[in-house]
Design a protein around this motif. Structure first.
Motif, PDB file in Angstrom:
ATOM      1  N   ALA A  48     -29.064 -48.420  28.152  1.00 54.23           N
ATOM      2  CA  ALA A  48     -29.209 -47.174  27.406  1.00 54.23           C
ATOM      3  C   ALA A  48     -28.067 -46.206  27.722  1.00 54.23           C
ATOM      4  N   ASP A  72     -25.031 -47.529  26.029  1.00 51.20           N
ATOM      5  CA  ASP A  72     -25.269 -47.858  24.621  1.00 51.20           C
ATOM      6  C   ASP A  72     -24.988 -49.340  24.346  1.00 51.20           C
ATOM      7  N   ARG A  91     -38.216 -48.960  25.791  1.00 48.28           N
ATOM      8  CA  ARG A  91     -38.314 -47.762  24.953  1.00 48.28           C
ATOM      9  C   ARG A  91     -38.134 -46.497  25.805  1.00 48.28           C
ATOM     10  N   TYR A 142     -34.449 -45.884  26.859  1.00 53.72           N
ATOM     11  CA  TYR A 142     -33.607 -45.323  25.786  1.00 53.72           C
ATOM     12  C   TYR A 142     -34.028 -43.897  25.439  1.00 53.72           C
ATOM     13  N   LYS A 190     -31.237 -41.915  23.530  1.00 50.80           N
ATOM     14  CA  LYS A 190     -30.539 -42.907  22.704  1.00 50.80           C
ATOM     15  C   LYS A 190     -31.530 -43.693  21.847  1.00 50.80           C
ATOM     16  N   SER A 192     -30.530 -46.119  19.198  1.00 53.67           N
ATOM     17  CA  SER A 192     -29.989 -47.418  19.597  1.00 53.67           C
ATOM     18  C   SER A 192     -31.078 -48.408  20.002  1.00 53.67           C
ATOM     19  N   PHE A 193     -32.321 -47.928  20.121  1.00 52.37           N
ATOM     20  CA  PHE A 193     -33.418 -48.798  20.523  1.00 52.37           C
ATOM     21  C   PHE A 193     -33.804 -49.718  19.369  1.00 52.37           C
TER      22      PHE A 193
END
Length: 251
Positions: A86, A89, A110, A113, A118, A121-122
């Protein structure tokens, strides 16, 4: 009143429980126990960094074994890897055989991130439940995605060598870990670094120290030292013709 065959085992168990309680309580009251950082943790960060530079994903597998204590140690290490992914990225793909670990895995990733802000991006679809098709699906995933890092940490069996060979084709950095002694030689041969047996639990206590984890690791370490010392003393006594301690340990 006591079964003569289990007296020694009972003493070992009692010593473990007493040490576990003592060290856990001391940690709770603020006493610090030194748990050395492990090379495999540093290698995990290096692997995520390399994957980030190459723009490729990392792959994670708990193995195909049943749910046990190894999975709980692996959850902590998964959280560590997910936080790194995370932060940088980096895409993270997880291959899962057991349905019961899917919710925990998704929540861990989850949360990592989310805390890194972020969430865009998950990718929940990268948490892949394969069930009985885990081994071929894992190999196919590693090959299609050409992962730059492969983490296999948990209750591993023959699938460890399958994943290691697949990831080696793409020169992926590999980190393994298990307490299953029958798989340690394969991890040693194919991985760049590894958690050997109880090192999984030591790494978990290092990353997220609490009285239970620290007490367990310290108790195991101290009792192991006492047992090794007892074996040395027993060997000396047997050499001198005294088999009392050897007979006691044999029972």
């Amino acid at each position: 009143m006591f079964n003569q065959r289990v007296i020694f085992q009972f003493c070992v168990l009692a010593a473990f429980i007493a040490t576990f309680y003592y060290t856990g309580e001391r940690f709770r009251r603020g006493f610090k126990f030194g748990i050395r950082p492990l090379d495999a943790l540093a290698k995990m960060e290096e692997a995520v960094g390399r994957a980030t530079e190459m723009g490729k994903p990392i792959h994670w597998s708990y193995g195909a074994g049943a749910l046990d204590a190894q999975h709980f140690a692996a959850f902590t290490l998964l959280e560590y890897a997910a936080r790194l992914c995370a932060k940088y990225d980096t895409r993270m793909i997880v291959s899962i055989q057991l349905p019961e670990v899917v919710p925990m895995t998704e929540e861990i990733i989850r949360k990592a991130y989310q805390e890194a802000d972020k969430m865009d991006s998950f990718r929940p679809e990268d948490i892949r439940f394969w069930g009985g098709s885990h081994n071929p699906a894992m190999i196919g995933t590693i090959s299609r995605e050409q992962v730059a890092a492969n983490f296999m940490i948990g209750n591993l069996f023959h699938e460890s060598i399958l994943g290691i060979e697949a990831a080696a084709r793409y020169n992926a950095i590999q980190v393994g870990g298990t307490t299953n002694t029958h798989q340690l030689p394969f991890l040693a041969a194919g991985c760049d670094s590894m958690f050997i047996g109880a090192e999984m639990f030591a790494a978990s206590a290092h990353l997220q120290p609490n009285p239970t984890r620290v007490g367990s690791v310290c108790a195991e370490d101290w009792v192991t030292r006492v047992m090794v010392a007892a074996m040395v003393v027993g060997t000396i006594l047997v050499t001198a013709g005294n088999k009392v301690l050897a007979d006691l340990m044999r029972k």
